[in-house]
Motif scaffolding. Structure first.
Motif, PDB file in Angstrom:
ATOM      1  N   UNK A   1      28.143  64.302  67.985  1.00 29.72           N
ATOM      2  CA  UNK A   1      28.879  65.547  68.195  1.00 29.72           C
ATOM      3  C   UNK A   1      28.761  66.017  69.645  1.00 29.72           C
ATOM      4  N   UNK A   2      27.582  65.845  70.223  1.00 28.95           N
ATOM      5  CA  UNK A   2      27.364  66.233  71.616  1.00 28.95           C
ATOM      6  C   UNK A   2      28.172  65.340  72.562  1.00 28.95           C
ATOM      7  N   UNK A   3      28.153  64.042  72.293  1.00 30.90           N
ATOM      8  CA  UNK A   3      28.894  63.105  73.137  1.00 30.90           C
ATOM      9  C   UNK A   3      30.403  63.329  73.029  1.00 30.90           C
ATOM     10  N   UNK A   4      30.868  63.648  71.822  1.00 32.27           N
ATOM     11  CA  UNK A   4      32.283  63.946  71.618  1.00 32.27           C
ATOM     12  C   UNK A   4      32.675  65.202  72.384  1.00 32.27           C
ATOM     13  N   UNK A   5      31.796  66.188  72.366  1.00 32.71           N
ATOM     14  CA  UNK A   5      32.052  67.434  73.096  1.00 32.71           C
ATOM     15  C   UNK A   5      32.164  67.163  74.600  1.00 32.71           C
TER      16      UNK A   5
ATOM     17  N   UNK B   1      37.089  66.497  61.733  1.00 29.57           N
ATOM     18  CA  UNK B   1      36.041  67.354  61.166  1.00 29.57           C
ATOM     19  C   UNK B   1      36.452  68.058  59.872  1.00 29.57           C
ATOM     20  N   UNK B   2      37.719  68.398  59.741  1.00 31.87           N
ATOM     21  CA  UNK B   2      38.177  69.128  58.561  1.00 31.87           C
ATOM     22  C   UNK B   2      38.766  68.195  57.500  1.00 31.87           C
TER      23      UNK B   2
ATOM     24  N   UNK C   1      35.321  57.666  66.109  1.00 32.34           N
ATOM     25  CA  UNK C   1      35.300  56.596  65.110  1.00 32.34           C
ATOM     26  C   UNK C   1      33.872  56.351  64.624  1.00 32.34           C
ATOM     27  N   UNK C   2      32.918  56.285  65.562  1.00 37.13           N
ATOM     28  CA  UNK C   2      31.522  56.077  65.188  1.00 37.13           C
ATOM     29  C   UNK C   2      31.004  57.244  64.345  1.00 37.13           C
TER      30      UNK C   2
END
Length: 292
Positions: A206-210, A257-258, A177-178
């Motif tokens: 992106x790193x934290x989501x991963x 992302x898409x 969401x962020x």
């Protein structure tokens, strides 16, 4: 009448779907067919939805100045001026007190958890949401409290696993969401409507989501393969639900992302047919495995 209608809209009924986590303890304790547990969970769902809805009202009152600059939030009743801040606060306060009174009579443990939720979210609305990373952790804790309510109203012992998986999944959703909020600001060159976004950037999110994606999947896989869990549910085939969890998370990332969704999780849950069917199939397979 118009004031009441706009107050009701400010309760954000669409977001009440988050409160379905209240039903998790009933399902995972193998009491899905217990009518008393079901009734208690339904009552808790609606009572807590009112409590959480009034927190949204308070948050909208506090955030009115920022929401006015948001491309979507500016249409909310309070931000658009369809209901004044004083009127919204008075109505929400009255309804909140009534809801808490009913909750106290219904279940004192539920009342305590609801009070903690209110206190945490008032602190969140006032200043905690300005602290990067901690803001999404507070949101995740809110989901854990929902699960605790489901356990409390039916006097169900909750495994640490359900807390861990719920927290990680909610953390994943919060970070997504962020990311989408920040991505929208960057793309449209608009002013940040959330203070904590100033301390984020897309590579970090992106790193934290991963990390949370991996942690959530590993936790769930470990959970279904745990011998004690298999013994409790009397089945060794819970791993059959893993593909549904993987697809669900991957589908959510795809839509983020898409398709550039994810800023409002409920939009995905309500509108994406593959995602909806996947959740339904996961729940169906899980129930079949543990009940039959």
């Amino acid at each position: 009448m118009a004031v009441l209608v706009n107050y009701f809209k400010s309760l954000r009924v669409k977001q009440w779907i988050k409160n379905l986590f209240i039903f998790a303890p009933m399902i995972f304790s193998m009491n899905f067919t217990n009518i008393n547990y079901l009734i208690n969970s339904i009552i808790a769902f609606f009572l807590f939805s009112i409590v959480a809805g009034n927190i949204y009202v308070l948050n909208d009152c506090i955030d009115k100045k920022n929401d006015i600059n948001h491309p979507k939030k500016k249409f909310r009743p309070i931000a658009s001026g369809k209901i004044s801040v004083p009127a919204a606060l008075v109505l929400s306060s009255i309804v909140q007190v009534l809801a808490l009174t009913v909750i106290f009579v219904f279940n004192s443990g539920f009342f305590l958890i609801a009070s903690i939720y209110i206190a945490v979210n008032i602190s969140y609305s006032a200043f905690l949401k300005k602290i990067a990373i901690f803001d999404v952790m507070i949101i995740a804790i809110g989901f854990v409290l929902r699960v605790m309510i489901g356990g409390e109203v039916n006097d169900i012992f909750l495994s640490p696993w359900i807390f861990i998986i719920t927290f990680l999944l909610a953390l994943f959703l919060g970070l997504v969401k962020r990311r989408q909020e920040l991505s929208g600001n960057v793309k449209n060159l608009t002013k940040n409507t959330r203070k904590s976004l100033e301390n984020y950037n897309l590579p970090l999110l992106d790193q934290l989501i991963s990390i949370t994606t991996s942690a959530t999947l590993i936790s769930y896989i470990t959970y279904v393969l745990n011998p004690e869990i298999q013994k409790y549910f009397k089945t060794k085939y819970l791993y059959l639900t893993v593909p549904f969890v993987i697809f669900g998370i991957f589908r959510y990332l795809y839509l983020t992302y898409i398709k550039e969704k994810g800023e409002n999780p409920e939009d995905i849950i309500y509108t994406d047919i593959p995602f909806i069917l996947n959740i339904a199939l996961w729940l169906l397979v899980f129930i079949l495995l543990i009940y039959f």
